[in-house]
Design an enzyme around this catalytic site. Structure first.
Site, PDB file in Angstrom:
ATOM      1  N   ASP A 291      -5.206  11.701  64.091  1.00 29.93           N
ATOM      2  CA  ASP A 291      -4.735  10.312  64.128  1.00 29.93           C
ATOM      3  C   ASP A 291      -4.823   9.672  62.747  1.00 29.93           C
ATOM      4  OD1 ASP A 291      -7.517  10.524  64.273  1.00 29.93           O
ATOM      5  OD2 ASP A 291      -7.763   8.645  65.352  1.00 29.93           O
ATOM      6  N   HIS A 292      -4.883  10.517  61.721  1.00 32.53           N
ATOM      7  CA  HIS A 292      -5.156  10.049  60.367  1.00 32.53           C
ATOM      8  C   HIS A 292      -3.937   9.463  59.664  1.00 32.53           C
ATOM      9  CE1 HIS A 292      -8.201  12.937  61.523  1.00 32.53           C
ATOM     10  NE2 HIS A 292      -8.984  12.504  60.562  1.00 32.53           N
TER      11      HIS A 292
ATOM     12  N   HIS B  21      -5.206   6.491  57.547  1.00 32.31           N
ATOM     13  CA  HIS B  21      -5.432   6.684  56.112  1.00 32.31           C
ATOM     14  C   HIS B  21      -4.153   6.864  55.313  1.00 32.31           C
ATOM     15  CE1 HIS B  21      -9.243   8.724  57.853  1.00 32.31           C
ATOM     16  NE2 HIS B  21      -9.442   7.429  57.733  1.00 32.31           N
TER      17      HIS B  21
ATOM     18  N   TYR C  27     -17.837   3.074  66.289  1.00 30.95           N
ATOM     19  CA  TYR C  27     -18.149   3.024  64.864  1.00 30.95           C
ATOM     20  C   TYR C  27     -18.588   1.614  64.458  1.00 30.95           C
ATOM     21  CZ  TYR C  27     -15.317   7.350  64.490  1.00 30.95           C
ATOM     22  OH  TYR C  27     -14.790   8.607  64.631  1.00 30.95           O
TER      23      TYR C  27
ATOM     24  N   ARG D 247     -19.318  -1.431  62.347  1.00 30.89           N
ATOM     25  CA  ARG D 247     -18.724  -1.715  61.036  1.00 30.89           C
ATOM     26  C   ARG D 247     -18.561  -3.223  60.882  1.00 30.89           C
ATOM     27  NH1 ARG D 247     -13.674   2.013  59.921  1.00 30.89           N
ATOM     28  NH2 ARG D 247     -15.371   3.532  60.140  1.00 30.89           N
TER      29      ARG D 247
ATOM     30  N   LYS E 136     -17.295   9.597  70.641  1.00 33.75           N
ATOM     31  CA  LYS E 136     -17.217  10.164  69.294  1.00 33.75           C
ATOM     32  C   LYS E 136     -17.995   9.231  68.380  1.00 33.75           C
ATOM     33  CE  LYS E 136     -13.570  11.759  66.082  1.00 33.75           C
ATOM     34  NZ  LYS E 136     -13.179  10.770  65.056  1.00 33.75           N
TER      35      LYS E 136
ATOM     36  N   SER F 129     -18.108  12.874  64.924  1.00 30.72           N
ATOM     37  CA  SER F 129     -16.935  12.599  64.100  1.00 30.72           C
ATOM     38  C   SER F 129     -17.010  13.440  62.833  1.00 30.72           C
ATOM     39  CB  SER F 129     -16.908  11.110  63.739  1.00 30.72           C
ATOM     40  OG  SER F 129     -15.929  10.840  62.787  1.00 30.72           O
TER      41      SER F 129
ATOM     42  N   GLY G 196     -11.063  16.629  61.994  1.00 29.43           N
ATOM     43  CA  GLY G 196      -9.704  16.680  61.484  1.00 29.43           C
ATOM     44  C   GLY G 196      -9.670  17.195  60.068  1.00 29.43           C
ATOM     45  N   ARG G 197      -9.994  16.306  59.115  1.00 29.50           N
ATOM     46  CA  ARG G 197      -9.865  16.642  57.695  1.00 29.50           C
ATOM     47  C   ARG G 197     -10.678  17.854  57.283  1.00 29.50           C
ATOM     48  NH1 ARG G 197     -11.367  10.735  55.735  1.00 29.50           N
ATOM     49  NH2 ARG G 197     -12.372  10.792  57.795  1.00 29.50           N
TER      50      ARG G 197
END
Length: 263
Positions: free
Chosen positions: A24-25, A29, A146, A148, A177, A202, A231-232
């Protein structure tokens, strides 16, 4: 109605552990994330990678699912997202409904919350609606939790990660996650306070070395987590399939880093 956590485990943890390939990047990003491995810009490459590595599922946004999803790997459809172009309080709102996710072939839906943000109330309110729809359509709900903004200084501090896990449990997640604290002992507390909700780590930004990420994964498993949503750290690597298979050996095969891995 079936227990949706049990349903999640049947689909996404068939071997007792889970690896989800997150993708979903592109919205989160931008295309810069694909530059290390240009092949990763192609969603068909991602599907092949997940399938050939034997992973349990993929995470797509709705547009990718509409154009590319072929049913070869179970799908978690991400219902919300944000861009790096926005510079205000952290917030991520829905761009897809649970009903639309069903029509796209999803086996689960995902939603991100940012506890601590000035907009946490908005995301919590929207998550409540999504939870009701997920129950109605019998789809497990995976919460990206997350913390934040606001008072949050260090997003991976043990007390912050544990709070993130508990929030996801309290708000009705069927799986979650969360970020890794960097230490299996402190992460095990987050797993404990998550209660009956399975925990996925994550993956985060690509680590400097492959071994660095494998060490993180080993620590996460030691802490009692179900697995990883990464993912990355997979598809940004030039030899992504080889590394993905090494991850599979570690997570599914129970190998330790002291043993030879396919890296």
């Amino acid at each position: 109605m079936a227990n949706l956590t049990e349903k999640f485990l049947r689909i996404f943890a068939r071997r007792g552990k889970s690896i989800i390939l997150a993708y979903d990047h592109g919205i989160e990003h931008g295309p810069a994330d694909f530059m290390d491995n240009p092949d990763s810009a192609d969603p068909e490459y991602i599907l092949r990678l997940a399938r050939d590595a034997g992973f349990d599922g993929v995470v797509f946004q709705r547009g990718i699912a509409e154009k590319y999803y072929d049913g070869s790997v179970p799908l978690i459809l991400k219902l919300n997202g944000k861009t790096t172009l926005y510079n205000g309080e952290p917030v991520s709102v829905a761009n897809c409904s649970v009903e639309e996710a069903v029509s796209l072939g999803a086996s689960a839906v995902g939603y991100t919350i940012y506890p601590g943000s000035g907009f946490e109330w908005k995301m919590f309110e929207e998550l409540a609606r999504i939870k009701r729809d997920a129950v109605k359509f019998d789809l497990p709900l995976v919460v990206w939790s997350y913390p934040r903004g606001g008072k949050v200084v260090n997003e991976t501090a043990p007390e912050i990660v544990a709070y993130a896990a508990r929030i996801a449990l309290e708000l009705g997640a069927d799986a979650m996650k969360i970020k890794y604290t960097g230490d299996p002992k402190t992460f095990s507390w987050a797993v404990k306070v998550a209660g009956k909700v399975p925990v996925l780590m994550s993956g985060g930004p690509k680590t400097k070395t492959e071994e660095d990420f494998l060490k993180q994964v080993e620590g996460v498993l030691e802490a009692g987590a179900l697995g990883i949503a990464v993912g990355r750290n997979v598809w940004q690597r030039r030899d992504a399939l080889k590394f993905a298979r090494a991850l599979a050996e570690l997570v599914y095969g129970g190998k330790k880093l002291a043993e030879p891995l396919n890296v």
